[in-house]
Scaffold this active site. Structure first.
Site, PDB file in Angstrom:
ATOM      1  N   GLN A 168       1.740  -3.631 -75.559  1.00 22.37           N
ATOM      2  CA  GLN A 168       1.771  -2.731 -76.799  1.00 22.37           C
ATOM      3  C   GLN A 168       0.595  -1.990 -77.211  1.00 22.37           C
ATOM      4  OE1 GLN A 168       2.348  -4.247 -81.105  1.00 22.37           O
ATOM      5  NE2 GLN A 168       4.358  -3.996 -80.306  1.00 22.37           N
TER       6      GLN A 168
ATOM      7  N   ASP B 150       7.690  -8.316 -80.555  1.00 19.40           N
ATOM      8  CA  ASP B 150       6.846  -7.447 -81.492  1.00 19.40           C
ATOM      9  C   ASP B 150       6.274  -8.272 -82.568  1.00 19.40           C
ATOM     10  OD1 ASP B 150       5.900  -4.906 -82.444  1.00 19.40           O
ATOM     11  OD2 ASP B 150       7.536  -4.864 -83.927  1.00 19.40           O
TER      12      ASP B 150
ATOM     13  N   SER C 137       3.088  -0.565 -85.075  1.00 21.84           N
ATOM     14  CA  SER C 137       3.321  -0.507 -83.808  1.00 21.84           C
ATOM     15  C   SER C 137       3.702   1.128 -83.197  1.00 21.84           C
ATOM     16  CB  SER C 137       4.729  -1.457 -83.182  1.00 21.84           C
ATOM     17  OG  SER C 137       4.475  -2.419 -83.682  1.00 21.84           O
TER      18      SER C 137
END
Length: 288
Positions: A277, A203, A227
């Protein structure tokens, strides 16, 4: 072991509360909200604790609410299926009585099969890039203050960006970003630790790749970034305490959302994992 390296293992040191129920804590680093990678890594590690003899091959997750770093996170694991070849788990991360994160993970028995992969990008090896101390001396002084603060921050993952100069040059560029990553210190041999550490690191900066084409970055206060969802596939065994190339790109941005992908290679050029993502990249009109 240093305080920073110890914090990485303490993040994965989940406290078992009951069967399928674990408690995780956030490191005391002064963040206003829990780092998304921390929740991914802890949730995966919680799921791994309920599976024997099988390794995770994929996870799919949604970020539902910002996490409170001052409050422990409860991870509730649901055992959806234990088949002959595959095992499925669902994990909810809970704070203050509400779900802040949900994840499904699939595990597979080891078996042979067909194999191929995309080649690793032709980029400098980590030894040919400035290390953290050299970046402090010769690179970061030429960067905007938010970029300096980010890369000078103490963290358990070492980062060596290939295209760091993009923060100084500005302007719209091809939406690609390559960065070498590894745990700062050696990790135990348990594969679940290495998979959870990569989940944690996956991430880092991925959302930023969707902003390169627009001449901005997550460090721009005019952008509200977060996110939204995250998917990770494990292809081959690896060690997260050896260098991994995180090759990122962004095929599309639309609707105040950025879509980003990442391919993770070991230093021998083997593709060990893939990441996708989507994140919020909402312009702040009040700061325009």
């Amino acid at each position: 072991m240093s305080q920073i390296s110890d914090s990485l293992m303490s993040i994965l040191d989940l406290e078992p509360l009951e069967r399928n129920l674990f408690r995780g804590r956030s490191p005391k680093v002064g963040w206003q909200r829990v780092f998304g990678g921390q929740v991914i890594g802890q949730a995966l590690f919680a799921a791994c604790k309920t599976v024997e003899g099988r390794q995770p091959h994929s996870l799919h997750a949604y970020f539902l609410l910002p996490g409170d770093p001052a409050t422990p996170i409860i991870y509730e694991v649901e055992r959806l299926r234990d088949g002959r070849s595959f095992t499925t788990r669902r994990v909810l991360a809970i704070q203050h009585g509400e779900a802040i994160f949900s994840m499904s993970a699939s595990f597979q028995v080891e078996e042979p099969g067909l194999t191929h992969q995309m080649p690793m990008p032709d980029v400098p090896m980590p030894e040919d890039l400035p290390d953290r101390e050299e970046m402090k001396r010769s690179v970061l002084p030429h960067m905007p203050e938010p970029v300096r603060a980010y890369y000078q921050r103490e963290r358990p993952i070492e980062i060596r960006p290939v295209e760091l100069a993009r923060y100084a040059t500005g302007g719209k560029m091809e939406p690609k970003f390559n960065v070498w990553i590894r745990a700062m210190h050696p990790l135990p041999d348990d594969p679940a630790v290495h998979q959870s550490v990569l989940a944690y690191a996956s991430d880092l900066m991925l959302l930023d790749s969707s902003l390169i084409a627009h001449g901005t970055s997550v460090f721009d206060k005019k952008i509200q970034g977060a996110s939204l969802d995250h998917a990770l596939w494990f292809h081959r065994p690896f060690r997260a305490d050896d260098w991994l190339l995180y090759a990122q790109d962004s095929p599309s941005t639309s609707g105040a959302r950025g879509f980003s992908r990442g391919l993770v290679f070991n230093r021998q050029g083997e593709l060990v994992a893939s990441v996708v993502q989507e994140g919020l990249i909402r312009p702040r009109p009040d700061l325009g």
